[in-house]
Design a protein around this motif. Structure first.
Motif, short mmCIF file in Angstrom:
data_model
loop_
_atom_site.label_atom_id
_atom_site.label_comp_id
_atom_site.label_asym_id
_atom_site.label_seq_id
_atom_site.Cartn_x
_atom_site.Cartn_y
_atom_site.Cartn_z
N VAL A 27 0.78 -1.19 0.06
CA VAL A 27 -0.03 0.11 0.01
C VAL A 27 0.86 1.17 0.07
O VAL A 27 1.99 1.61 0.83
N GLU A 28 0.49 2.04 -1.08
CA GLU A 28 1.48 3.33 -1.09
C GLU A 28 0.53 4.66 -1.09
O GLU A 28 -0.36 4.63 -2.01
N GLU A 29 0.64 5.21 0.04
CA GLU A 29 -0.16 6.71 0.29
C GLU A 29 0.87 7.55 -0.16
O GLU A 29 1.83 7.71 0.64
N ASP A 30 0.80 8.44 -1.27
CA ASP A 30 1.55 9.41 -1.80
C ASP A 30 0.71 10.68 -1.95
O ASP A 30 0.43 10.95 -2.88
N SER A 136 3.57 2.43 2.85
CA SER A 136 4.47 3.62 2.84
C SER A 136 3.42 4.59 2.85
O SER A 136 2.33 4.66 2.38
N ARG A 137 3.65 5.79 3.52
CA ARG A 137 3.18 7.17 3.37
C ARG A 137 4.04 8.30 3.28
O ARG A 137 4.77 8.40 4.45
N ILE A 175 1.69 0.53 11.33
CA ILE A 175 0.95 1.33 10.43
C ILE A 175 0.59 2.45 10.96
O ILE A 175 0.56 3.72 10.16
N SER A 176 0.16 2.82 12.20
CA SER A 176 -0.10 4.12 12.65
C SER A 176 0.98 5.11 12.96
O SER A 176 0.86 6.09 12.87
#
Length: 182
Positions: A27-30, A136-137, A175-176
């Motif tokens: 999961v990639e949060e960009d 990733s964020r 994750i948090s």
């Protein structure tokens, strides 16, 4: 499906049904590039080109228990509705890769959902399968590889109550630590 984690669970279950022994979930949060991307890769049986084309048809399923297969078609529609894209790559005997992206700030994008619980459930209910999870964020990364955990545990099953309790907390905390996810 009401959130992305349920799509991940559905696709991972497809991987399990395809006899995968390794499932990689990323999961990639960009937010800088306004993208939420989810990739799921497995080393299962894979599909030929014709089956890949049929896989996004809601009236096609390889399952014998029901006549429709809505998981991939719903995910594809959700991606497209949210300014993203959807792709499947697969080869017989080599596995399958699903790549789904969403415009991060699109009002129609489903929430990410409870990824720690989704990954925890997959690992605990399938202790003989190897999972790699990467989240990733904005360049901060959390990852978990059950092969590494199994090596450290020296044969102690991942679904042993003490290990399961630790794993649940590890996933939630990891994750948090990336900051707010939606």
């Amino acid at each position: 499906m009401r959130d992305i984690s349920l799509h991940v669970l559905d696709i991972a279950n497809n991987s399990l049904e395809a006899d995968a022994s390794l499932i990689e979930i990323s999961v990639e949060e960009d937010t800088a590039n306004n993208i939420l991307r989810v990739e799921i890769k497995d080393n299962g049986r894979g599909m030929d080109e014709e089956t890949v084309k049929k896989a996004v048809d809601p009236f096609y399923t390889s399952r014998k228990t029901r006549r429709v297969g809505l998981g991939l078609p719903l995910l594809k529609a959700s991606c497209e509705r949210c300014g993203g894209r959807f792709a499947i790559k697969s080869r017989p005997g080599e596995g399958t890769e699903i790549d789904a992206s969403f415009q991060y700030d699109n009002i129609d994008r489903p929430p990410l959902g409870d990824m720690p619980e989704t990954i925890f459930s997959l690992v605990i209910l399938n202790p003989s399968i190897d999972f790699i999870y990467r989240h990733s964020r904005n360049r901060q990364v959390f990852s978990m590889d059950t092969r590494e955990l199994k090596e450290v545990l020296q044969g102690l099953p991942l679904n042993t109550p003490e290990v399961a309790g630790w794993l649940s907390g590890h996933l939630k905390e990891g994750i948090s630590s990336l900051g707010f996810t939606s």
